[in-house]
Enzyme design. Structure first.
Site, short mmCIF file in Angstrom:
data_model
loop_
_atom_site.label_atom_id
_atom_site.label_comp_id
_atom_site.label_asym_id
_atom_site.label_seq_id
_atom_site.Cartn_x
_atom_site.Cartn_y
_atom_site.Cartn_z
N SER A 132 0.99 -0.98 -0.06
CA SER A 132 0.03 -0.01 -0.01
C SER A 132 0.99 1.20 0.08
O SER A 132 0.42 2.35 -0.71
CB SER A 132 -0.89 -0.14 1.19
OG SER A 132 -1.71 -0.97 1.16
N ILE A 157 3.73 -10.09 -9.18
CA ILE A 157 3.62 -9.18 -10.46
C ILE A 157 2.88 -10.10 -11.66
O ILE A 157 3.66 -11.42 -12.06
CB ILE A 157 5.22 -9.09 -10.93
CG1 ILE A 157 5.90 -8.11 -10.11
CG2 ILE A 157 5.21 -8.24 -12.20
CD1 ILE A 157 5.14 -7.03 -9.48
N ASP A 240 -4.89 4.53 -12.05
CA ASP A 240 -6.29 5.23 -12.20
C ASP A 240 -6.88 4.47 -13.65
O ASP A 240 -7.99 4.39 -13.70
CB ASP A 240 -5.92 6.68 -12.79
CG ASP A 240 -5.99 7.66 -11.51
OD1 ASP A 240 -6.21 7.33 -10.38
OD2 ASP A 240 -5.33 8.65 -11.82
N GLY A 242 -5.74 1.22 -14.37
CA GLY A 242 -5.58 -0.23 -13.86
C GLY A 242 -6.91 -0.54 -13.04
O GLY A 242 -7.56 -1.44 -13.17
N GLY A 339 -26.58 -23.77 -4.39
CA GLY A 339 -26.22 -25.09 -3.26
C GLY A 339 -25.01 -25.74 -3.65
O GLY A 339 -24.12 -25.37 -3.97
N GLU A 363 -4.13 -3.80 -6.91
CA GLU A 363 -4.22 -2.45 -7.44
C GLU A 363 -4.97 -1.55 -6.43
O GLU A 363 -5.78 -0.63 -6.69
CB GLU A 363 -5.15 -2.21 -8.77
CG GLU A 363 -4.47 -3.42 -9.83
CD GLU A 363 -4.68 -3.15 -11.28
OE1 GLU A 363 -4.65 -1.83 -11.48
OE2 GLU A 363 -4.25 -3.77 -12.26
N THR A 365 -6.02 -1.81 -1.99
CA THR A 365 -6.81 -2.41 -1.35
C THR A 365 -8.20 -1.62 -1.12
O THR A 365 -8.21 -0.59 -1.40
CB THR A 365 -6.39 -2.88 0.18
OG1 THR A 365 -6.12 -1.52 0.55
CG2 THR A 365 -5.02 -3.78 0.21
N SER A 366 -9.25 -2.37 -0.66
CA SER A 366 -10.59 -1.67 -0.43
C SER A 366 -10.08 -0.48 0.49
O SER A 366 -10.68 0.62 0.72
CB SER A 366 -11.51 -2.42 -0.24
OG SER A 366 -12.22 -3.39 -1.12
#
Ligand code: COS
Length: 384
Positions: A132, A157, A240, A242, A339, A363, A365-366
């Protein structure tokens, strides 16, 4: 406001959907089972023009706008996230960076080969200790009389074992922080450049993931892309594009999960009726439909901003955050609708579920997307 696609976009959607159904879908399960990076399929995808979708035609690309690129990427993503990863890395991280930051010579030298699929490229930003915090590059580039010597290691990578060209980010002067970073176009047959396959992934078994080692890799001055100090901006602008591409692929996973759920629920009978007739099943289908529509609209909004040439970092992070999380939920619900049958690979939904897990990690994290959005909203940098 017009929500309709143009006739041309509609035709491109239909062509991409037909190609996905004919070529990608039938191979996805076996490639996943065999952990096979299907270079033949990559070549077919390249022949469709998808690997240079947003690259101008003069450099061998398809010259599509961003919105249309999302449509194509969504369809590929519906078929197979491993192949969609190829599109995202090659087109967005590698090609779009060279389009925006490369010299004329660099564009001429690499873009036609990348767009045609003759060469694959990879994006060497992440390192074993640098995820990050992308500015904190440990890879070093030392100036010589003729060029640069690069030493370091890169991790996670995509396409790294097959790439003939690597974008390598390196620190030229640690005192300068992110302003000391530079980006080099390194041909991977250069002495000192090594790759190793990463095994044991939860999903994306059909994609190629590598660690890279750079052991005094000597490159000429012309390998530098942009100026010394542009490296961080190159990385962020690549992301931006990716992140947008990842988001579009996740819309495809949402749609694929929904389609599979609708088909299965109408076919599968319990208690004397198709399970689609049960309200709790319809609720799971409705939730997927809402998530799919919302994710797609956020992706299209980000694409529309990009096509206007306006800064799109925030809209891209919103789309990436939402679409990647939506794809987790949709694939999870799709398994629930199926199921026990959803737990084996007779249906695509368990592969969707495993493959899509990485999209809230790679690319950005959230959590990183939330920090970017939060900073834009408040004006306060929570990372400082
Ligand atoms: N395009 C071009 N330039 C950009 C940019 C963008 N989208 N975003 C930032 N920049 C520039 C800024 O303008 C700034 O320039 P100056 O030095 O001239 O002022 C510089 O880059 C630093 O910007 P910022 O302050 O936003 O950098 P931060 O260190 O705060 O960035 C985050 C932190 C978290 C946003 C960044 O490190 C990041 O995105 N990390 C995640 C990395 C990632 O996604 N890794 C996964 C890679 S998998 S391929």
């Amino acid at each position: 406001m017009d929500f309709a696609l143009t006739d041309e976009q509609q035709l491109i959607r239909e062509a991409a959907a037909a190609f996905t159904d004919k070529e990608i879908v039938p191979r996805a399960r076996e490639n996943d089972r065999n952990h096979h990076f299907d270079t033949e399929l990559v070549r077919l995808i390249a022949d469709q023009g998808y690997l240079g979708a947003i690259v101008p035609r003069e450099y061998g690309g398809a010259g599509l706008d961003y919105l249309t690129y999302a449509i194509v990427t969504e369809e590929v993503g519906r078929g197979c996230s491993a192949m969609r990863t190829v599109v995202s890395v090659q087109t967005s991280l590698v090609c779009s960076s060279i389009v925006r930051w490369g010299s004329e010579e660099q564009k001429q030298a690499y873009l036609p080969k990348l767009c045609s699929g003759e060469w694959l490229g990879c994006f060497g930003l992440t390192e074993p200790d640098t995820g990050s915090d992308a500015a904190n590059q440990k890879t070093r580039a030392r100036k010589t009389n003729n060029g640069w010597i690069i030493s370091g290691a890169k991790m996670w990578i995509s396409l790294g074992n097959h790439a003939k060209l690597a974008l390598v980010f390196a620190q030229t002067d640690p005192e300068l922080g992110h302003r000391g970073l530079a980006c080099f176009l390194v041909e991977t047959d250069t002495p000192g450049f090594g790759t190793q396959e990463i095994h044991g992934k939860m999903g994306l078994h059909g994609s190629d993931t590598a660690s890279l080692s750079l052991d005094d890799v000597e490159v000429p001055e012309e390998a530098l892309m942009g100026q010394i100090g542009d490296g961080f901006k190159i990385a962020m602008s690549a992301l931006d594009s990716g992140r947008y591409s990842v988001a579009a692929g996740c819309v495809g996973v949402c749609q694929g999960s929904l389609d599979a759920s609708v088909a299965y629920s109408k076919e599968r009978e319990q208690f004397g009726r198709p399970i689609a007739a049960f309200q709790l099943v319809q609720a799971m289908i409705a939730e997927q439909r809402v998530l799919t529509d919302a994710a797609r609209l956020l992706v299209f909004r980000a694409g529309w901003v990009k096509d206007q040439g306006r800064p799109s970092t925030t809209e891209t992070s919103i789309a990436k955050l939402y679409a990647t999380e939506a794809a987790q939920t949709c694939s999870h619900l799709a398994i629930q609708v199926h199921g026990g049958s959803g737990y084996v690979d007779d249906h695509p939904v368990e592969r969707y579920y495993r493959d899509v897990r990485v999209t809230t990690l790679y690319e950005g994290t959230s959590q990183i997307q939330k920090l970017i959005i939060g900073r834009a909203e408040t004006g306060i940098n929570a990372l400082a």
